[in-house]
Scaffold this motif. Sequence first.
Motif, PDB file in Angstrom:
ATOM      1  N   VAL A   5       0.664  -1.209  -0.089  1.00  0.00           N
ATOM      2  CA  VAL A   5       0.066  -0.001  -0.076  1.00  0.00           C
ATOM      3  C   VAL A   5       0.781   1.359  -0.081  1.00  0.00           C
ATOM      4  O   VAL A   5       0.536   2.197  -0.546  1.00  0.00           O
ATOM      5  CB  VAL A   5      -1.013   0.024   1.119  1.00  0.00           C
ATOM      6  CG1 VAL A   5      -1.718   1.321   1.377  1.00  0.00           C
ATOM      7  CG2 VAL A   5      -1.852  -1.142   1.162  1.00  0.00           C
ATOM      8  N   ALA A   6       2.003   1.224   0.825  1.00  0.00           N
ATOM      9  CA  ALA A   6       2.597   2.387   0.871  1.00  0.00           C
ATOM     10  C   ALA A   6       3.407   2.609  -0.321  1.00  0.00           C
ATOM     11  O   ALA A   6       3.587   3.854  -0.891  1.00  0.00           O
ATOM     12  CB  ALA A   6       3.836   2.154   1.735  1.00  0.00           C
ATOM     13  N   ALA A   7       3.888   1.386  -1.311  1.00  0.00           N
ATOM     14  CA  ALA A   7       4.345   1.785  -2.418  1.00  0.00           C
ATOM     15  C   ALA A   7       3.352   2.498  -3.480  1.00  0.00           C
ATOM     16  O   ALA A   7       3.728   3.382  -4.354  1.00  0.00           O
ATOM     17  CB  ALA A   7       5.057   0.282  -3.167  1.00  0.00           C
ATOM     18  N   MET A  56       2.505   0.375  11.058  1.00  0.00           N
ATOM     19  CA  MET A  56       3.579   1.195  10.849  1.00  0.00           C
ATOM     20  C   MET A  56       4.148   1.637  12.265  1.00  0.00           C
ATOM     21  O   MET A  56       5.158   2.490  12.199  1.00  0.00           O
ATOM     22  CB  MET A  56       2.820   2.499  10.313  1.00  0.00           C
ATOM     23  CG  MET A  56       2.053   2.362   8.989  1.00  0.00           C
ATOM     24  SD  MET A  56       1.103   3.616   8.415  1.00  0.00           S
ATOM     25  CE  MET A  56       0.109   3.196   7.224  1.00  0.00           C
ATOM     26  N   MET A  57       3.675   0.867  13.485  1.00  0.00           N
ATOM     27  CA  MET A  57       4.399   1.382  14.525  1.00  0.00           C
ATOM     28  C   MET A  57       5.712   0.820  14.878  1.00  0.00           C
ATOM     29  O   MET A  57       6.194  -0.086  14.367  1.00  0.00           O
ATOM     30  CB  MET A  57       3.387   0.722  15.641  1.00  0.00           C
ATOM     31  CG  MET A  57       2.042   1.369  15.686  1.00  0.00           C
ATOM     32  SD  MET A  57       2.105   2.683  16.432  1.00  0.00           S
ATOM     33  CE  MET A  57       2.711   2.744  18.032  1.00  0.00           C
ATOM     34  N   ALA A  58       6.489   1.622  15.583  1.00  0.00           N
ATOM     35  CA  ALA A  58       7.954   1.182  15.871  1.00  0.00           C
ATOM     36  C   ALA A  58       7.847  -0.052  16.819  1.00  0.00           C
ATOM     37  O   ALA A  58       6.805   0.058  17.619  1.00  0.00           O
ATOM     38  CB  ALA A  58       8.651   2.541  16.454  1.00  0.00           C
ATOM     39  N   ILE A  81       4.699   6.349   6.565  1.00  0.00           N
ATOM     40  CA  ILE A  81       3.537   6.388   7.259  1.00  0.00           C
ATOM     41  C   ILE A  81       2.403   7.351   6.727  1.00  0.00           C
ATOM     42  O   ILE A  81       2.746   8.235   6.267  1.00  0.00           O
ATOM     43  CB  ILE A  81       3.892   6.824   8.846  1.00  0.00           C
ATOM     44  CG1 ILE A  81       4.445   8.159   9.044  1.00  0.00           C
ATOM     45  CG2 ILE A  81       4.776   5.695   9.377  1.00  0.00           C
ATOM     46  CD1 ILE A  81       4.597   8.638  10.150  1.00  0.00           C
ATOM     47  N   TYR A  82       1.243   6.988   6.976  1.00  0.00           N
ATOM     48  CA  TYR A  82       0.162   7.648   6.250  1.00  0.00           C
ATOM     49  C   TYR A  82      -1.315   7.210   6.875  1.00  0.00           C
ATOM     50  O   TYR A  82      -1.429   6.011   7.399  1.00  0.00           O
ATOM     51  CB  TYR A  82       0.082   7.409   4.842  1.00  0.00           C
ATOM     52  CG  TYR A  82       0.230   6.171   4.397  1.00  0.00           C
ATOM     53  CD1 TYR A  82      -1.030   5.069   4.480  1.00  0.00           C
ATOM     54  CD2 TYR A  82       1.373   5.251   4.154  1.00  0.00           C
ATOM     55  CE1 TYR A  82      -1.090   3.822   4.266  1.00  0.00           C
ATOM     56  CE2 TYR A  82       1.355   3.948   4.105  1.00  0.00           C
ATOM     57  CZ  TYR A  82       0.327   3.321   4.080  1.00  0.00           C
ATOM     58  OH  TYR A  82       0.267   1.789   3.878  1.00  0.00           O
ATOM     59  N   ASP A  83      -2.203   8.359   7.026  1.00  0.00           N
ATOM     60  CA  ASP A  83      -3.524   7.999   7.781  1.00  0.00           C
ATOM     61  C   ASP A  83      -4.274   7.242   6.520  1.00  0.00           C
ATOM     62  O   ASP A  83      -4.025   7.299   5.324  1.00  0.00           O
ATOM     63  CB  ASP A  83      -4.066   9.472   8.116  1.00  0.00           C
ATOM     64  CG  ASP A  83      -4.597  10.135   7.051  1.00  0.00           C
ATOM     65  OD1 ASP A  83      -5.847  10.483   7.006  1.00  0.00           O
ATOM     66  OD2 ASP A  83      -3.872  10.612   6.187  1.00  0.00           O
ATOM     67  N   PRO A  84      -5.399   6.829   6.917  1.00  0.00           N
ATOM     68  CA  PRO A  84      -6.338   6.074   6.031  1.00  0.00           C
ATOM     69  C   PRO A  84      -6.716   7.058   4.874  1.00  0.00           C
ATOM     70  O   PRO A  84      -6.868   6.117   3.791  1.00  0.00           O
ATOM     71  CB  PRO A  84      -7.664   5.645   6.906  1.00  0.00           C
ATOM     72  CG  PRO A  84      -6.813   5.844   8.506  1.00  0.00           C
ATOM     73  CD  PRO A  84      -5.878   6.919   8.400  1.00  0.00           C
ATOM     74  N   ALA A 109      13.545  11.057   8.966  1.00  0.00           N
ATOM     75  CA  ALA A 109      12.236  10.480   8.863  1.00  0.00           C
ATOM     76  C   ALA A 109      11.232  10.828  10.012  1.00  0.00           C
ATOM     77  O   ALA A 109      11.669  11.495  10.963  1.00  0.00           O
ATOM     78  CB  ALA A 109      12.141   9.388   8.634  1.00  0.00           C
ATOM     79  N   ILE A 110       9.923  10.329  10.056  1.00  0.00           N
ATOM     80  CA  ILE A 110       9.231  10.431  10.764  1.00  0.00           C
ATOM     81  C   ILE A 110       8.640   9.005  11.070  1.00  0.00           C
ATOM     82  O   ILE A 110       8.039   8.183  10.002  1.00  0.00           O
ATOM     83  CB  ILE A 110       7.918  11.431  10.423  1.00  0.00           C
ATOM     84  CG1 ILE A 110       8.425  12.753  10.172  1.00  0.00           C
ATOM     85  CG2 ILE A 110       6.869  11.470  11.641  1.00  0.00           C
ATOM     86  CD1 ILE A 110       7.379  13.825   9.526  1.00  0.00           C
ATOM     87  N   ALA A 111       8.727   8.678  12.535  1.00  0.00           N
ATOM     88  CA  ALA A 111       8.509   7.494  12.887  1.00  0.00           C
ATOM     89  C   ALA A 111       6.975   7.404  13.733  1.00  0.00           C
ATOM     90  O   ALA A 111       6.851   8.356  14.608  1.00  0.00           O
ATOM     91  CB  ALA A 111       9.579   6.799  13.685  1.00  0.00           C
ATOM     92  N   LEU A 112       6.325   6.550  13.749  1.00  0.00           N
ATOM     93  CA  LEU A 112       5.005   6.171  14.634  1.00  0.00           C
ATOM     94  C   LEU A 112       5.348   5.277  15.836  1.00  0.00           C
ATOM     95  O   LEU A 112       6.066   4.316  15.862  1.00  0.00           O
ATOM     96  CB  LEU A 112       3.927   5.526  13.746  1.00  0.00           C
ATOM     97  CG  LEU A 112       2.775   5.740  14.326  1.00  0.00           C
ATOM     98  CD1 LEU A 112       1.911   6.848  14.539  1.00  0.00           C
ATOM     99  CD2 LEU A 112       1.688   4.685  13.334  1.00  0.00           C
ATOM    100  N   SER A 113       5.088   6.052  17.105  1.00  0.00           N
ATOM    101  CA  SER A 113       5.332   5.396  18.061  1.00  0.00           C
ATOM    102  C   SER A 113       4.429   5.256  19.338  1.00  0.00           C
ATOM    103  O   SER A 113       3.462   6.115  19.265  1.00  0.00           O
ATOM    104  CB  SER A 113       6.922   6.090  18.816  1.00  0.00           C
ATOM    105  OG  SER A 113       7.260   5.403  19.903  1.00  0.00           O
TER     106      SER A 113
END
Length: 310
Positions: A5-7, A56-58, A81-84, A109-113
């Motif tokens: 999906v990310a791709a 997408m979570m760390a 990372i992206y919202d629905p 980058a930005i990571a989800l945590s």
Amino acid sequence: MAMAVAAMAAVTFAACNADNDYFAEPRQNAANPDTRSAENPDGTLTVTFDDFDRTMMAYTPRADNYYSYYGFSKDDQITAIYDPLYTFVSYMNTVENSYGTFTEFSSGAIALSKYNYRSSAAAGESGSWWYTFDNQCSVYNTASVDGSNENAGHSGSNFAVVYGYSDNSSTEWIEQPEFYFDMPYTFKGLWYCNSSYVYGVIENGNRFGSSGGATALKDLKDSEGRNIGYFEAVVECYDIDGNLIAAKTKLLADYRYDRPTVEPVTTWTYWDIDVEGVQSVKFNFTGSDVDPDYGLNTPAYLCIDDITIE
């Protein structure tokens, strides 16, 4: 599945950037129990990180799955990372240097945590673990229970960790972290808090490698013995054509002798941005503890949550 999906999102977004008509399309309101990326009563939208897919979570406070060299293949590693609704999308930077090509969290980058370790004991560790790279994805939010990893964000458990910066010393290794909106918005603001790594280094300093290290900002002096320690985050707002339209700064700590003291933030605090026509946002960091060859010694991180747009 998430990476597929990310791709697909990456291809779609790149194509849409080349076609400005896409951004004129009305956004569909998808208010439902799984997302708060929908209209608020005042007509604004709030992008939270609690509705992002859990894949997408760390996986750890070190964000192992945001790197390939911790045993994750290129296909399994988190690179976006992206919202629905793809209102918010952020891709990991790719950096090329003499050692090769790297697409890692360390490239910017930005990571989800969800982590909130503020002491080593809370994680079953010892020493200064809580303010090292191994805990780079924890927030220093004193309103949450240390090490519970629940309700650590501004609204809910999840938040995002921003890492990366750009100066004359860092360009070979790292680039500024960036996120995109699906169309230009008025960027109203976001909530921010220091990470545990940053807070610990600001307060205590740390050592890395054989000779490098960061100085506690309260102890950073000039040649006359005056305190010059500070650390600052920068939000850069860009329009649909990639032009910089505004830059907003926020002191994360300031102990300089000639201005009011700013203690490090330890609870979620609102950052008023209020810039119209924002398509993308980059982060940067500046400070006084700088190595002439390698750049910032203070870790270049910020925790963010609940981005409000209109």
